[in-house]
Design an enzyme around this catalytic site. Structure first.
Site, short mmCIF file in Angstrom:
data_model
loop_
_atom_site.label_atom_id
_atom_site.label_comp_id
_atom_site.label_asym_id
_atom_site.label_seq_id
_atom_site.Cartn_x
_atom_site.Cartn_y
_atom_site.Cartn_z
N ASP A 52 -1.80 10.93 -2.00
CA ASP A 52 -2.14 10.00 -2.82
C ASP A 52 -2.60 10.78 -3.90
O ASP A 52 -2.47 9.99 -5.18
CB ASP A 52 -3.26 9.41 -2.21
CG ASP A 52 -3.00 8.35 -1.19
OD1 ASP A 52 -2.75 8.79 -0.06
OD2 ASP A 52 -2.56 7.16 -1.44
N ARG B 287 0.92 -1.11 0.22
CA ARG B 287 -0.07 -0.06 -0.08
C ARG B 287 0.92 1.13 -0.06
O ARG B 287 2.08 0.98 -0.01
CB ARG B 287 -1.02 0.14 1.36
CG ARG B 287 -0.72 -0.86 2.37
CD ARG B 287 0.57 0.06 3.26
NE ARG B 287 0.42 1.35 3.44
CZ ARG B 287 1.30 2.10 3.73
NH1 ARG B 287 2.55 2.01 3.69
NH2 ARG B 287 0.86 3.67 3.92
O1 MRU Z 1 -4.26 3.28 2.41
P1 MRU Z 1 -2.85 3.31 2.34
O2 MRU Z 1 -2.09 2.74 3.26
O3 MRU Z 1 -2.38 3.02 0.79
O4 MRU Z 1 -2.56 4.96 2.44
C1 MRU Z 1 -1.47 5.46 2.20
C2 MRU Z 1 -1.34 7.04 2.47
O5 MRU Z 1 -2.36 7.58 2.58
C3 MRU Z 1 0.02 7.61 2.38
O6 MRU Z 1 -0.03 8.59 3.38
C4 MRU Z 1 0.16 8.22 1.06
O7 MRU Z 1 0.07 6.97 0.12
C5 MRU Z 1 1.53 8.96 0.86
S1 MRU Z 1 2.58 7.45 0.68
C6 MRU Z 1 3.95 8.13 0.20
#
Ligand code: MRU
Length: 368
Positions: A241, A48
């Site tokens: 994201d 993730r």
């Molecule tokens: O749901 P996730 O764990 O994939 O969410 C990740 C995040 O929100 C991070 O903060 C984001 O992807 C930035 S990672 C460099």
């Protein structure tokens, strides 16, 4: 040298992933030999974090081409969109996923225009996925160098969720900034909100910081205001994201309230992300698709019900308005408001070293 986790690797056996669902209790790797398994791994959070799922999607596309049973170019061209579609349908918010698939599609079109040799096409797709992985590493190092200059010489800084090596497949974006600052001699102590409901802060960021030898204090999400009010937090740095053209930024749920509290308490709030996280096709954050995850993540903890049988909401991301963001740190430099102009200029500047197209192309939430 600090220890840096490696969430994903391309090997001759297949795509090897560190299972992030099991951290920090267990360090387990899986080897995937089918692109459908890679898609499932992204959907089920084995891997993730925005840039890391982009790398995984690129490797999934490469795997789909490399292991395809197609015997002619026509057969391969029929299969290819199915592979891309399957990977694109995994998670909707992080634009890096669509950026990476788009890059693989462009490379596929290019290479197929020049040869009908399936061996060469397969090799080119694997090389492109590895190039994307390499680019994520160099992006993070540059983000780290630019961002370190914004970190205080000493004292507390805060992050949210996990924007470390596990999330980017490099040294991390937000954690990359903190890592480089510490390597340069800043005496930092990191406040880590646990990040309910999936606990990326408690499970992953805390683990990475321990591995890297960086001091930290874990806090619950509802302690953020209390700690920011003390005046002892010098800066906040988070990942992203998806960043819209006006600078509005989608990141892990809870980021928005941290930004509001930072503004209220005059603490600088920085977003660290590669330009592959920009989505200039969206005018503002209100158009960013927000993933809704299963209610059980809220009503249960490790399979044990912690709430009565009630409805529960679980948006995985929220959008922080650009006006609350002090600066956006990218591999091409640091930009500030007004973001509509500064991000447009940034996307137009040539990428350092590796030739990366700036910003995700329009229409990227659609399958390929
Ligand atoms: O749901 P996730 O764990 O994939 O969410 C990740 C995040 O929100 C991070 O903060 C984001 O992807 C930035 S990672 C460099």
């Amino acid at each position: 040298m600090m220890r840096v986790a490696q969430p994903i690797r391309w090997t001759s056996e297949g795509v090897v992933m560190l299972d992030q669902r099991r951290l920090p209790a267990e360090v387990i790797h899986h080897t995937y030999t089918d692109y459908r398994e890679v898609a499932r791994a992204i959907g089920e959070m084995v891997i993730r974090g925005a840039p890391a799922i982009g790398v995984a999607a690129a490797m999934g596309v490469a795997l789909g081409v490399e292991r395809s049973a197609a015997r002619t170019l026509e057969e391969l061209k029929t299969e290819f969109p199915v592979v891309c579609d399957t990977l694109a349908r995994t998670r909707p918010t992080a634009v890096d996923l669509f950026w990476a698939i788009e890059r693989m599609k462009q490379r596929f079109a290019e290479v197929c225009a020049g040869t009908r040799d399936l061996v060469r096409i397969r090799a080119a797709m694997v090389a492109e996925a590895q190039q994307i992985h390499l680019q994520k590493k160099t992006d993070d190092e540059a983000i780290g160098r630019f961002g370190a200059e914004l970190m205080p010489a000493e004292g507390q800084v805060m992050t949210h969720c996990n924007a470390g090596a596990l999330a980017t497949a490099g040294i991390g974006s937000a954690l990359g900034v903190i890592r480089v600052a510490v390597e340069q001699g800043h005496k930092l102590h990191v406040l880590v909100p646990e990040t309910r409901p999936y606990l990326q802060g408690a499970r992953l960021t805390a683990w990475e910081l321990v591995e890297g030898g960086i001091p930290l204090t874990l806090i619950t999400d509802n302690m953020v205001g209390h700690f920011l009010k003390t005046g002892k937090v010098g800066a906040i740095v988070v990942g992203a994201d998806r960043i819209a053209a006006n600078g509005d930024t989608a990141n892990k749920i809870g980021t928005y309230q941290i930004a509001v509290l930072a503004h209220e308490n005059r603490v600088p709030f920085y977003v660290a992300a590669p330009t592959s996280t920009l989505d200039l096709s969206l005018a503002s954050g209100e158009h960013i698709p927000i993933e809704e995850r299963p209610a059980e993540e809220v009503t249960h903890f490790r399979g044990v019900r912690i709430a009565p049988e009630v409805a529960a909401a679980n948006p995985a991301f929220d959008v922080t308005p650009a006006r609350l963001i002090s600066a956006i740190i990218t591999e091409r430099g640091v930009v500030r408001a007004p973001y509509t102009e500064s991000l447009r200029r940034l996307a137009a500047t040539p990428a350092p070293r590796s030739a990366a197209p700036a910003a995700a192309p329009a229409g990227h939430t659609k399958s390929c």
